[in-house]
Each structure stands twice: as structure tokens, then as C-alpha cells.
Design a protein around this motif. Sequence first.
Motif, mmCIF file in Angstrom:
data_model
loop_
_atom_site.group_PDB
_atom_site.id
_atom_site.type_symbol
_atom_site.label_atom_id
_atom_site.label_comp_id
_atom_site.label_asym_id
_atom_site.label_seq_id
_atom_site.Cartn_x
_atom_site.Cartn_y
_atom_site.Cartn_z
ATOM 1 N N PHE A 139 12.347 34.501 78.436
ATOM 2 C CA PHE A 139 12.519 35.674 79.294
ATOM 3 C C PHE A 139 13.949 35.708 79.835
ATOM 4 O O PHE A 139 14.408 34.737 80.442
ATOM 5 C CB PHE A 139 11.539 35.629 80.466
ATOM 6 C CG PHE A 139 10.093 35.564 80.068
ATOM 7 C CD1 PHE A 139 9.372 36.721 79.835
ATOM 8 C CD2 PHE A 139 9.456 34.339 79.925
ATOM 9 C CE1 PHE A 139 8.036 36.663 79.468
ATOM 10 C CE2 PHE A 139 8.119 34.274 79.563
ATOM 11 C CZ PHE A 139 7.409 35.435 79.324
ATOM 12 N N ILE A 140 14.631 36.814 79.629
ATOM 13 C CA ILE A 140 15.968 37.000 80.192
ATOM 14 C C ILE A 140 15.821 37.663 81.562
ATOM 15 O O ILE A 140 15.265 38.762 81.672
ATOM 16 C CB ILE A 140 16.849 37.868 79.273
ATOM 17 C CG1 ILE A 140 16.911 37.270 77.860
ATOM 18 C CG2 ILE A 140 18.244 38.026 79.872
ATOM 19 C CD1 ILE A 140 17.522 35.896 77.792
ATOM 20 N N LEU A 141 16.321 36.976 82.603
ATOM 21 C CA LEU A 141 16.160 37.454 83.980
ATOM 22 C C LEU A 141 17.381 38.208 84.489
ATOM 23 O O LEU A 141 17.254 39.160 85.266
ATOM 24 C CB LEU A 141 15.875 36.265 84.910
ATOM 25 C CG LEU A 141 14.659 35.404 84.574
ATOM 26 C CD1 LEU A 141 14.566 34.241 85.545
ATOM 27 C CD2 LEU A 141 13.381 36.241 84.622
ATOM 28 N N SER A 142 18.569 37.775 84.084
ATOM 29 C CA SER A 142 19.791 38.430 84.544
ATOM 30 C C SER A 142 20.891 38.243 83.518
ATOM 31 O O SER A 142 20.854 37.307 82.704
ATOM 32 C CB SER A 142 20.234 37.851 85.897
ATOM 33 O OG SER A 142 20.617 36.493 85.763
ATOM 34 N N GLY A 143 21.880 39.144 83.554
ATOM 35 C CA GLY A 143 22.999 39.072 82.617
ATOM 36 C C GLY A 143 22.837 40.016 81.439
ATOM 37 O O GLY A 143 21.748 40.526 81.182
ATOM 38 N N GLU A 144 23.924 40.240 80.725
ATOM 39 C CA GLU A 144 23.923 41.108 79.552
ATOM 40 C C GLU A 144 23.850 40.272 78.274
ATOM 41 O O GLU A 144 24.484 39.214 78.183
ATOM 42 C CB GLU A 144 25.195 41.965 79.521
ATOM 43 C CG GLU A 144 25.349 42.890 80.719
ATOM 44 C CD GLU A 144 24.334 44.014 80.712
ATOM 45 O OE1 GLU A 144 24.064 44.559 79.630
ATOM 46 O OE2 GLU A 144 23.801 44.352 81.785
ATOM 47 N N VAL A 145 23.091 40.770 77.304
ATOM 48 C CA VAL A 145 22.874 40.036 76.049
ATOM 49 C C VAL A 145 23.214 40.926 74.861
ATOM 50 O O VAL A 145 22.857 42.105 74.834
ATOM 51 C CB VAL A 145 21.407 39.563 75.942
ATOM 52 C CG1 VAL A 145 21.140 38.920 74.582
ATOM 53 C CG2 VAL A 145 21.083 38.572 77.055
ATOM 54 N N LYS A 146 23.897 40.343 73.873
ATOM 55 C CA LYS A 146 24.172 41.055 72.618
ATOM 56 C C LYS A 146 23.159 40.624 71.575
ATOM 57 O O LYS A 146 22.943 39.434 71.362
ATOM 58 C CB LYS A 146 25.591 40.762 72.127
ATOM 59 C CG LYS A 146 25.929 41.479 70.817
ATOM 60 C CD LYS A 146 27.400 41.388 70.469
ATOM 61 C CE LYS A 146 27.779 40.022 69.981
ATOM 62 N NZ LYS A 146 29.161 39.972 69.460
ATOM 63 N N VAL A 147 22.533 41.604 70.929
ATOM 64 C CA VAL A 147 21.525 41.348 69.900
ATOM 65 C C VAL A 147 22.079 41.845 68.563
ATOM 66 O O VAL A 147 22.457 43.012 68.442
ATOM 67 C CB VAL A 147 20.202 42.079 70.219
ATOM 68 C CG1 VAL A 147 19.139 41.718 69.179
ATOM 69 C CG2 VAL A 147 19.727 41.759 71.628
#
Length: 226
Positions: A54-62
Motif C-alpha cells: 500500500f502506498i500511503l504518501s508520495g508520488e510514484v511512476k508506473v
Amino acid sequence: MDSMYTNLLRLPLFIGLCNDDITRIIEKTKLQFIDLKPGQLIKREYEKNEELLFILSGEVKVVTTASKGFKFIEQVSPPFVLEISSIFGLTPRYRSSYKAISSVKAIAIDKQEVLQVLLNYKIFKLNYINMLSTLVQKKQEIIWNRAFKDSLLESFIDFVCEHTLYTKEKITIKIKMETLAQELHTTRIKISKLLNELAKKELIGLRRQHIDIHSLFLLKQYAKQR
């Protein structure tokens, strides 16, 4: 404890669980808290999936790569869970690669913990089934309806939806115009005309072999009004 409650209740799989259930889950389940730095790889494409992450905070590149070589690059904001459809089944491996754009905080729950603890909670199980069902139904609708679209723009939108996991944020497609024309069963000239039209409306940006979609929602709205 309060922050842990808050973090879990923000996640779709835990919505609807009462305080007592959340307390028991925290007590019984091994929750791994993860801090990731900007640029750090989170998961690699085809890596074995052995946990709910689970990603709770921050930006992620997929980044998702098709067999024909073109790529879809998505920028995703939390909260979200990585590929709940790939933790079980025939090929329990990640379909995409994930990298932190900014500092990211995440929670990981081992696959065995999911089986032995979380799936014993009816609401969690229903949330899980509903998310899987919604994912499958949306993909089926795109596949069955795509062949009957009269508009090239609608076919293009369906092509984007078919190849992305999270469609609310910015999407970049790395693809040759010839390949895109083949995928949409049309000519390169018609593709070029459509993309230039969308660029003039500032719905997309164009770079060499790159299409930047600023908002898929606005693109869909334009298709309805066109």
C-alpha cells in the motif's frame, strides 16, 4: 496507534471495518513500514508478488511495457495498492515497474498474512472481491466495446484505458506513430491528424515518439462533446 488507524482507514481494502477490527488487525498482522527515497525502485516488472503493498504518501511512476515494445508511463498519487490482481492466480508477478518520484511511505503485508488473517474479516474480503470484480468488468467492457467504436478518438481512449492501471493522473505513451496506427487499425496520416487536433486543444503534448496525456478525464469529456 492513531496514525496507524488513520493510514489503514484511508485504504480502500479497509474501508468499512470497525475500530475493534482495525485494532485486532494491527495486533495480529505483521505490518512492514517502508520509507523510499526519490528515484528508488519499488518493484520491478515480472518480479514475484508476495505481498500487498500500500502506498500511503508520495508520488510514484508506473511503467508498463507491451510485448510490441511501446510503453505506458503513469504518474500516480496515493493512497493506492499495487496490483491486487497479481498476488494470486496463474502468474503472481508484477505487470509493471514502480519507482518513487518523491519520498514515499508504504505498508507491506505478506501474502500469508493476507490469507491467514485479513481474509477472515468479511468486510475486507468483500472489499477485495469488489475491487477485483470492478477491475475485470472495466477491462471486459473496453475489450468488447472497442471493436464497435466509430470514432478514432474513442478508440484511442479505449486503447489508453486498456493499457493503464491507474487512469486518474498524467499518462505518457512512448510509441511510434506506425505502431499506434496498427494498434488502432487505421493509417498513420489519420493518427497524426487526430493527435495534432488534440494538441491544439491542449489536451495532449507531443514529443518525438511520446504522447503526454494531461488528463484522461478531460480527454473523455472532449470526446463526448466533439
